[in-house]
Each structure stands twice: as C-alpha cells, then as structure tokens.
Design an enzyme around this catalytic site. Structure first.
Site, PDB file in Angstrom:
ATOM      1  N   LYS A 135       0.828  -1.218   0.000  1.00 48.23           N
ATOM      2  CA  LYS A 135       0.000   0.000   0.000  1.00 48.23           C
ATOM      3  C   LYS A 135       0.859   1.263   0.000  1.00 48.23           C
TER       4      LYS A 135
ATOM      5  N   GLY B 167      -0.251 -14.578 -13.311  1.00 51.85           N
ATOM      6  CA  GLY B 167      -1.353 -14.497 -12.351  1.00 51.85           C
ATOM      7  C   GLY B 167      -1.911 -13.088 -12.281  1.00 51.85           C
TER       8      GLY B 167
ATOM      9  N   ILE C  34      -2.614  -9.853  -6.077  1.00 58.64           N
ATOM     10  CA  ILE C  34      -1.220  -9.393  -6.021  1.00 58.64           C
ATOM     11  C   ILE C  34      -0.751  -8.944  -7.396  1.00 58.64           C
TER      12      ILE C  34
ATOM     13  N   GLU D 264      -2.827 -14.644 -17.272  1.00 60.79           N
ATOM     14  CA  GLU D 264      -3.767 -15.266 -16.338  1.00 60.79           C
ATOM     15  C   GLU D 264      -4.292 -16.568 -16.933  1.00 60.79           C
TER      16      GLU D 264
ATOM     17  N   VAL E 222       1.311 -20.749 -18.983  1.00 56.31           N
ATOM     18  CA  VAL E 222       2.758 -20.677 -19.211  1.00 56.31           C
ATOM     19  C   VAL E 222       3.308 -22.094 -19.336  1.00 56.31           C
TER      20      VAL E 222
ATOM     21  N   ALA F 232       2.830 -14.659  -9.295  1.00 54.78           N
ATOM     22  CA  ALA F 232       1.804 -14.287  -8.295  1.00 54.78           C
ATOM     23  C   ALA F 232       0.589 -15.180  -8.507  1.00 54.78           C
ATOM     24  N   VAL F 233       0.760 -16.463  -8.156  1.00 53.18           N
ATOM     25  CA  VAL F 233      -0.277 -17.463  -8.458  1.00 53.18           C
ATOM     26  C   VAL F 233      -0.913 -18.019  -7.178  1.00 53.18           C
TER      27      VAL F 233
ATOM     28  N   ASP G  55      -4.169 -17.273   7.693  1.00 54.70           N
ATOM     29  CA  ASP G  55      -3.922 -17.888   6.381  1.00 54.70           C
ATOM     30  C   ASP G  55      -3.707 -19.398   6.469  1.00 54.70           C
TER      31      ASP G  55
ATOM     32  N   HIS H  10     -23.536  15.415   2.423  1.00 55.99           N
ATOM     33  CA  HIS H  10     -23.342  15.831   1.034  1.00 55.99           C
ATOM     34  C   HIS H  10     -22.253  16.900   0.975  1.00 55.99           C
TER      35      HIS H  10
HETATM   36  P1  FAD Z   1       1.378 -14.168   8.279  1.00 61.06           P
HETATM   37  O1  FAD Z   1       1.162 -12.712   8.163  1.00 61.06           O
HETATM   38  O2  FAD Z   1       1.936 -14.894   7.120  1.00 61.06           O
HETATM   39  O3  FAD Z   1       2.290 -14.371   9.558  1.00 61.06           O
HETATM   40  C1  FAD Z   1       2.753 -15.630   9.956  1.00 61.06           C
HETATM   41  C2  FAD Z   1       4.013 -15.454  10.770  1.00 61.06           C
HETATM   42  O4  FAD Z   1       4.373 -16.712  11.320  1.00 61.06           O
HETATM   43  C3  FAD Z   1       5.204 -14.995   9.951  1.00 61.06           C
HETATM   44  O5  FAD Z   1       5.926 -14.015  10.651  1.00 61.06           O
HETATM   45  C4  FAD Z   1       6.015 -16.258   9.771  1.00 61.06           C
HETATM   46  O6  FAD Z   1       7.408 -15.986   9.572  1.00 61.06           O
HETATM   47  C5  FAD Z   1       5.751 -16.924  11.106  1.00 61.06           C
HETATM   48  N1  FAD Z   1       5.954 -18.377  11.119  1.00 61.06           N
HETATM   49  C6  FAD Z   1       5.618 -19.294  10.184  1.00 61.06           C
HETATM   50  N2  FAD Z   1       5.925 -20.533  10.601  1.00 61.06           N
HETATM   51  C7  FAD Z   1       6.482 -20.388  11.823  1.00 61.06           C
HETATM   52  C8  FAD Z   1       7.009 -21.301  12.774  1.00 61.06           C
HETATM   53  N3  FAD Z   1       7.003 -22.620  12.575  1.00 61.06           N
HETATM   54  N4  FAD Z   1       7.517 -20.815  13.926  1.00 61.06           N
HETATM   55  C9  FAD Z   1       7.523 -19.471  14.168  1.00 61.06           C
HETATM   56  N5  FAD Z   1       7.035 -18.568  13.306  1.00 61.06           N
HETATM   57  C10 FAD Z   1       6.515 -19.032  12.161  1.00 61.06           C
HETATM   58  N6  FAD Z   1      -4.357  -8.943   3.169  1.00 61.06           N
HETATM   59  C11 FAD Z   1      -5.250  -7.968   3.432  1.00 61.06           C
HETATM   60  O7  FAD Z   1      -6.199  -8.185   4.196  1.00 61.06           O
HETATM   61  N7  FAD Z   1      -5.140  -6.725   2.868  1.00 61.06           N
HETATM   62  C12 FAD Z   1      -4.142  -6.422   2.015  1.00 61.06           C
HETATM   63  O8  FAD Z   1      -4.062  -5.308   1.526  1.00 61.06           O
HETATM   64  C13 FAD Z   1      -3.192  -7.422   1.711  1.00 61.06           C
HETATM   65  N8  FAD Z   1      -2.176  -7.169   0.877  1.00 61.06           N
HETATM   66  C14 FAD Z   1      -1.241  -8.134   0.640  1.00 61.06           C
HETATM   67  C15 FAD Z   1      -0.199  -7.848  -0.237  1.00 61.06           C
HETATM   68  C16 FAD Z   1       0.760  -8.801  -0.499  1.00 61.06           C
HETATM   69  C17 FAD Z   1       1.886  -8.484  -1.435  1.00 61.06           C
HETATM   70  C18 FAD Z   1       0.696 -10.081   0.150  1.00 61.06           C
HETATM   71  C19 FAD Z   1       1.743 -11.109  -0.087  1.00 61.06           C
HETATM   72  C20 FAD Z   1      -0.351 -10.380   1.000  1.00 61.06           C
HETATM   73  C21 FAD Z   1      -1.333  -9.413   1.251  1.00 61.06           C
HETATM   74  N9  FAD Z   1      -2.406  -9.660   2.085  1.00 61.06           N
HETATM   75  C22 FAD Z   1      -3.340  -8.691   2.329  1.00 61.06           C
HETATM   76  C23 FAD Z   1      -2.579 -10.963   2.745  1.00 61.06           C
HETATM   77  C24 FAD Z   1      -2.090 -10.866   4.210  1.00 61.06           C
HETATM   78  O9  FAD Z   1      -0.744 -10.484   4.213  1.00 61.06           O
HETATM   79  C25 FAD Z   1      -2.287 -12.193   4.897  1.00 61.06           C
HETATM   80  O10 FAD Z   1      -3.625 -12.604   4.775  1.00 61.06           O
HETATM   81  C26 FAD Z   1      -1.923 -12.076   6.360  1.00 61.06           C
HETATM   82  O11 FAD Z   1      -0.614 -11.639   6.540  1.00 61.06           O
HETATM   83  C27 FAD Z   1      -2.119 -13.415   7.061  1.00 61.06           C
HETATM   84  O12 FAD Z   1      -1.851 -13.254   8.408  1.00 61.06           O
HETATM   85  P2  FAD Z   1      -1.338 -14.470   9.309  1.00 61.06           P
HETATM   86  O13 FAD Z   1      -1.086 -13.893  10.650  1.00 61.06           O
HETATM   87  O14 FAD Z   1      -2.251 -15.608   9.168  1.00 61.06           O
HETATM   88  O15 FAD Z   1       0.019 -14.936   8.646  1.00 61.06           O
HETATM   89  P1  NAD Z   2      -4.967 -14.882  -6.115  1.00 61.11           P
HETATM   90  O1  NAD Z   2      -5.601 -16.182  -5.837  1.00 61.11           O
HETATM   91  O2  NAD Z   2      -5.677 -13.632  -5.845  1.00 61.11           O
HETATM   92  O3  NAD Z   2      -4.558 -14.811  -7.658  1.00 61.11           O
HETATM   93  C1  NAD Z   2      -3.759 -15.768  -8.263  1.00 61.11           C
HETATM   94  C2  NAD Z   2      -4.105 -15.775  -9.731  1.00 61.11           C
HETATM   95  O4  NAD Z   2      -3.158 -16.561 -10.408  1.00 61.11           O
HETATM   96  C3  NAD Z   2      -5.472 -16.375 -10.013  1.00 61.11           C
HETATM   97  O5  NAD Z   2      -6.205 -15.506 -10.829  1.00 61.11           O
HETATM   98  C4  NAD Z   2      -5.158 -17.688 -10.687  1.00 61.11           C
HETATM   99  O6  NAD Z   2      -6.141 -18.067 -11.628  1.00 61.11           O
HETATM  100  C5  NAD Z   2      -3.849 -17.362 -11.346  1.00 61.11           C
HETATM  101  N1  NAD Z   2      -3.014 -18.526 -11.624  1.00 61.11           N
HETATM  102  C6  NAD Z   2      -2.814 -19.603 -10.846  1.00 61.11           C
HETATM  103  N2  NAD Z   2      -1.935 -20.459 -11.452  1.00 61.11           N
HETATM  104  C7  NAD Z   2      -1.580 -19.878 -12.625  1.00 61.11           C
HETATM  105  C8  NAD Z   2      -0.718 -20.242 -13.675  1.00 61.11           C
HETATM  106  N3  NAD Z   2      -0.034 -21.385 -13.628  1.00 61.11           N
HETATM  107  N4  NAD Z   2      -0.593 -19.410 -14.727  1.00 61.11           N
HETATM  108  C9  NAD Z   2      -1.278 -18.236 -14.784  1.00 61.11           C
HETATM  109  N5  NAD Z   2      -2.127 -17.850 -13.798  1.00 61.11           N
HETATM  110  C10 NAD Z   2      -2.266 -18.646 -12.731  1.00 61.11           C
HETATM  111  O7  NAD Z   2      -3.557 -14.946  -5.369  1.00 61.11           O
HETATM  112  P2  NAD Z   2      -2.461 -13.834  -5.208  1.00 61.11           P
HETATM  113  O8  NAD Z   2      -2.738 -12.670  -6.077  1.00 61.11           O
HETATM  114  O9  NAD Z   2      -1.157 -14.533  -5.313  1.00 61.11           O
HETATM  115  O10 NAD Z   2      -2.678 -13.386  -3.710  1.00 61.11           O
HETATM  116  C11 NAD Z   2      -2.534 -14.372  -2.652  1.00 61.11           C
HETATM  117  C12 NAD Z   2      -3.439 -14.069  -1.509  1.00 61.11           C
HETATM  118  O11 NAD Z   2      -3.042 -12.887  -0.855  1.00 61.11           O
HETATM  119  C13 NAD Z   2      -4.865 -13.908  -1.965  1.00 61.11           C
HETATM  120  O12 NAD Z   2      -5.642 -14.904  -1.386  1.00 61.11           O
HETATM  121  C14 NAD Z   2      -5.300 -12.578  -1.466  1.00 61.11           C
HETATM  122  O13 NAD Z   2      -6.485 -12.647  -0.741  1.00 61.11           O
HETATM  123  C15 NAD Z   2      -4.188 -12.105  -0.555  1.00 61.11           C
HETATM  124  N6  NAD Z   2      -3.948 -10.704  -0.902  1.00 61.11           N
HETATM  125  C16 NAD Z   2      -4.900  -9.798  -0.567  1.00 61.11           C
HETATM  126  C17 NAD Z   2      -4.755  -8.495  -0.934  1.00 61.11           C
HETATM  127  C18 NAD Z   2      -5.832  -7.517  -0.576  1.00 61.11           C
HETATM  128  O14 NAD Z   2      -6.625  -7.820   0.308  1.00 61.11           O
HETATM  129  N7  NAD Z   2      -5.882  -6.359  -1.199  1.00 61.11           N
HETATM  130  C19 NAD Z   2      -3.646  -8.081  -1.656  1.00 61.11           C
HETATM  131  C20 NAD Z   2      -2.707  -9.027  -1.992  1.00 61.11           C
HETATM  132  C21 NAD Z   2      -2.866 -10.343  -1.605  1.00 61.11           C
END
Ligand code: FAD
Ligand code: NAD
Length: 495
Positions: free
Chosen positions: A58, A189, A193, A212, A246, A277-278, A320, A452
C-alpha cells in the site's frame, strides 16, 4: 525463562499477534514465537502483512499513484508542475521506514501487554508442548502451554515452470523491492497481487503484461464489477491476457524468456523481470511433529471448525493457515475469537461479512454474495446500482469511473451483498459491512442520511435504486412499494 504459559502463539502476523495481545489483555500468561527476519537479519513482528504484504504494497501503491497523477493529471486540476522525477531509492526507503515503524509498534504493544516475545521457529509436539529453535543461536528448548494457537500464515505458491531466479524471476516479496523500474515486466497471475503490484510498476513506467490462466477475469468478484475493472485496467495500459497457460520459462542474457499457450495457440515473450503471483500456500509443513496428530486438509490447510478449533484439544489455528480468504482482517478477527474463547468468553466471527478490497485505481471492494452466487443459489433478489459519474464528490475528485451495487433479498429486503468499483472503495465498504453485520435491509440504507457531497451518497442512491427510486439517476426499474415487505423489517428502528 518461564517454560509454561497459559497460551503459546506460533506466528506473529496479524492473526497471531492480535491473538497474543487479546489473550494477555484477558489476564493470561502469553508467549508468541515468530521466525520472521528482515533482510538485515533482524527479527521483526507483524508477519507477511506488515513486512512483505499489506503495508509495503500500500505504501508503494500510494507513492506510485502520486507520481502518476503528478505526471499525467495535475494539469487537468489547474496545478502546474515541472520536472517531476522518480526517486525510487527514496520511495523504497519510505516504504521500509513505514514498515519499521509499524513492526516496532507491535513490539511495543507486546511489551506493554506483557506478551513474551520469542524469536525463533516453533514446532508443535504432542501434549501441547512447543519446541523452539532460537533464531540466532539455533539452540532448541521446549515450552508447555495450556492452549496453543497456530498462526504460521502462508508463503507465495511456487510454479514449477517458472522457478524463482535472483532478482529476475521473483515472488511478491521480490517485487516489492526492485532496485529499478523494469522496462518490460511480466506477471504470471492476474489475481489481487498481480493487479496491485502490476499497477505500482505500470505507474512507475514499466510496460506490464499479465498472464492469467483462467479465461474469466477476477472470478471471485461480481461479474459486472470484474468487467468494468478489466475495461479500466486495460485503458490504463495493463496488458491482461486471459486463458494464458505458461509452458516454459528460461533466463538468458539477464532477461526472462517465456512461452505460453492460449486459445489462439503458442506465443513467446521476453521480459526484463517476471513476477510469479499465483496464490499462496499455508505454512503447515514441519509445523507439527507427526506424532502430535494434527489434522491437515487438502492444500496444506490446518483443519478447523467454525471456532478455529483443530482436532487436538486446546490447539487452535487461525489466519492464512486455515480455510477462508487469506486476508489480514479475517485472521485478526479469528485471533480475537480464540483468545476470548480460551479465556472462557463467548465469541464468534461472522464469515458472511468479510470485506474484500483490491487496492488498484479504481478500488474494488465487496462484502456478501455476488449476483452470480445469488443466481446459482436460486435466491430471488433485487439489485440497485448507482454510477460514480452521477456523484458530485466523485466529479470533484475526478474519479468518475465505476459504480456501487446493492443486492437485497426480494422477499425480506435484507441486504445480501454490496459490490463497488470506484474511488475509496476500501473505506466506503465499511458502511456496507456494518449494514450487513446489523442485518439491515436496503430500505434501512435508503432511509439513512449521508452527508453531502460525499462518495457514500452513491451507496445511499444504490439502495434507493434497489427500490426503483434513485434520485440522481434515471431508472427504468418499476418502483417497489416498501410497505409490501414484511412490517417487521420496515419498522425496525424506524417507528
Ligand atoms: P502471516 O502474516 O503470514 O504471519 C505468519 C508469521 O508466522 C510470519 O511471521 C512467519 O514468519 C511466522 N511463522 C511461520 N511458521 C512459523 C514457525 N514454525 N515458527 C515461528 N514462526 C513461524 N491482506 C489484506 O487483508 N489486505 C491487504 O491489503 C493485503 N495485501 C497483501 C499484499 C501482499 C503483497 C501479500 C503477499 C499479502 C497481502 N495480504 C493482504 C494478505 C495478508 O498479508 C495475509 O492474509 C496475512 O498476513 C495473514 O496473516 P497471518 O497472521 O495468518 O500470517
Ligand atoms: P490470487 O488467488 O488472488 O490470484 C492468483 C491468480 O493466479 C489467479 O487468478 C489464478 O487463476 C492465477 N493462476 C494460478 N496459477 C496460474 C498459472 N499457472 N498461470 C497463470 N495464472 C495462474 O492470489 P495472489 O494474487 O497470489 O494473492 C494471494 C493471496 O493474498 C490472496 O488470497 C489474497 O487474498 C491475498 N492478498 C490480498 C490483498 C488484498 O486484500 N488487497 C492483496 C494481496 C494479496
């Protein structure tokens, strides 16, 4: 070190750190084990979300939008600027600063609430014991807990055909830290993401191609929203290719060559950088000793019930790591729920009212059921729609693309879903989440006064439109007499 706690949380992402803080607030002795380390080798709290997900993405979306607006739109507002330049190292440094401030903030919250922070890797053993391998010394020791909360999160899914390769083929983490704007950027993807990071690098000047696999764009969104999004993204220059599979990928001469197939046959592409980003995979591998007997579902998700209880007594799993959307706020709410339940209180998560947002421009946001889901469930509904082009505030902002759609039960008028594409959808959707949470009808929204000129008036008008009586758009819908819906609904809070 104390070796026995009421609660041990594994993982300090938005699911785990929230569970730990809430449990400590409720008077429980809590430890949180987390293995995240920064590129500099320092342990950091906040998990994926703060370190490599929600927050850094963000920050870059915000910064890249400002840059893009300054270059292409300021003049239209009568703001003259010259010499607009991109300082990518400064942009990245700001991102790192924001991340650092927030992750240190969680460390402060842990300290203030008495949560014991343990930097290292945790593994669940039989009998609610946790083996911890310390981050720095690699020494192991074992802790005992009355309750365990597994919150290990997820990691980017890998694609066998496109293995990561230095800074040329990267996952989302790598794509948040490019040291230069790629000339030509490929993304496998076109999900959340792919679109958010594609938007960042497109605005900063890259030519972006998204491949995609699905023939349908954004299949999790309302169809009308997805169609509008595809139109707008393409107009912004994102080259989105659907049904693209791909088949081969190779790094040669510092560039990435790729082959894919679609309905038209085989194609070749060359990119300066490629983002994979799949989707994401739960971090359940090695989280639990085999003899502990933790039940894992397909795709590596830890098996849980509605209250996030695993098959093992006193062991919960959240975020997650378990079923449901991979969203930070969903994990945090589950964290609060399990902490409350461990402390003997009643708590629940309303899985029917989880907001989803895609932070592109325009933003996409929704809550509840989509029109296609309602049709598939054979559930009669009424729809109301209002375009931002007819909203005064959207015009002032210069953000007139998109609309808000309200879906309500045809019989009871209860709200079933709200879908939007347009400015500040991420904030506007909160109104709809509240309405769904309180079981509101579309008439409740229609009878509510909105300031408004605001964007939220579009939600009001969409609710009015569900009854065929929007003021600021001409509707060909026949008006609905709200007196024909059950009195109990019409009268709630409005007698
Ligand atoms: P995580 O945030 O993955 O945290 C898990 C933690 O556990 C990590 O620190 C990891 O290192 C640690 N861990 C793992 N295994 C072990 C172990 N065995 N021992 C000790 N520690 C361990 N979601 C949104 O809602 N809004 C968004 O805008 C958004 N944007 C995103 C953008 C990107 C690029 C990505 C990749 C994800 C985004 N997400 C977004 C998804 C969001 O980041 C996840 O849904 C969220 O972080 C999940 O939270 P969590 O606590 O379950 O796991
Ligand atoms: P996603 O599931 O949103 O998108 C993955 C995309 O990749 C899908 O459209 C899928 O059809 C495609 N795909 C899968 N395999 C493929 C292949 N072999 N070739 C081409 N396309 C393929 O997953 P993401 O974008 O990686 O994000 C992961 C998770 O992180 C999501 O579940 C999302 O909720 C979370 N996230 C959330 C936010 C947000 O809340 N704004 C932002 C980023 C990530």
């Amino acid at each position: 070190m104390n070796d026995c706690y009421d609660v041990i949380v594994i993982g300090a992402g938005p699911a785990g750190y929230v569970a730990a803080i809430r449990a400590a607030q409720l008077g429980l002795a809590v430890a949180c084990v987390d293995d995240w380390v920064t590129p500099e080798g320092e342990p950091a709290l906040g998990g994926t979300c703060l370190n490599a997900g929600c927050i850094p993405s963000k920050v870059l979306l915000e910064a890249s939008e400002l840059y893009d607006k300054a270059r292409h739109e300021f003049a239209d507002y009568g703001v003259g600027v010259s010499g607009v330049g991109l300082d990518l190292p400064a942009m990245m440094a700001r991102k790192d600063r924001v991340v650092g401030e927030l992750t240190r903030g969680i460390a402060g919250l842990f300290e203030a609430n008495g949560v014991r922070r343990i930097a290292g890797r945790g593994r669940l053993l039989a009998g609610r014991r946790i083996e911890v391998t310390a981050a720095r010394s690699r020494e192991t020791h074992t802790l005992e807990a009355g309750h365990v909360v597994l919150a290990a999160g997820s990691a980017p899914a890998q694609l066998a055909v496109a293995p990561l390769h230095g800074n040329l083929i990267v996952d989302s983490t790598g794509a948040l830290a490019f040291d230069a704007v790629p000339g030509r950027l490929g993304i496998i993807g076109a999900g959340v993401i792919g679109l958010e990071l594609g938007a960042v690098w497109r605005r900063l000047g890259a030519e972006v191609v998204l491949l995609e696999a699905q023939p349908e764009f954004l299949s999790m969104c309302d169809r009308q929203v997805a169609q509008e999004a595809l139109r707008q993204y393409r107009r912004q220059g994102l080259d989105i290719r659907l049904g693209a599979r791909v088949t081969a990928c190779a790094v040669e001469g510092g560039r990435v060559g790729l082959r894919y197939e679609d309905g038209q046959g085989g194609h070749g592409e060359t990119f300066d950088r490629l983002i994979v980003a799949v989707g994401r995979r739960p971090n359940s591998d090695g989280l639990c000793a085999p003899d502990a007997g933790l039940l894992i579902d397909g795709g590596g998700l830890v098996h849980v019930d509605e209250q996030c209880r695993t098959n093992l007594p006193g062991v919960y799993a959240i975020g997650d790591l378990v079923r449901g959307p991979m969203l930070a706020h969903k994990g945090s709410e589950e964290g609060i729920m399990v902490a409350e339940r461990i402390a003997g209180r009643a708590a629940r998560v309303n899985y029917d009212a989880i907001p989803s947002v895609i932070y592109t421009r325009p933003e996409i946001a929704w809550v509840g059921m989509s029109e296609q889901a309602l049709k598939a469930a054979d559930r009669p509904y009424r729809a109301g729609l209002f375009p931002f082009a007819a909203n005064g505030r959207a015009r002032a902002l210069g953000e007139t693309g998109g609309f808000i759609k309200v879906l309500a039960d045809a019989g009871t008028d209860r709200l079933l879903g709200v879908h939007m594409i347009g400015p500040h959808g991420s904030e506007l959707i909160a109104n709809a989440v509240l309405a769904l949470e309180f079981g509101a009808s579309s008439e409740d929204l229609a009878a509510t006064m909105f300031a408004h000129p605001t964007l939220s008036e579009a939600l009001h008008e969409a609710a009015l439109d569900a009854g065929g009586r929007a003021i600021h758009r001409v509707s060909n819908k026949k008006g609905t007499d709200f007196k024909s819906v059950p009195d109990s609904i019409y009268q709630r809070g409005r007698t």
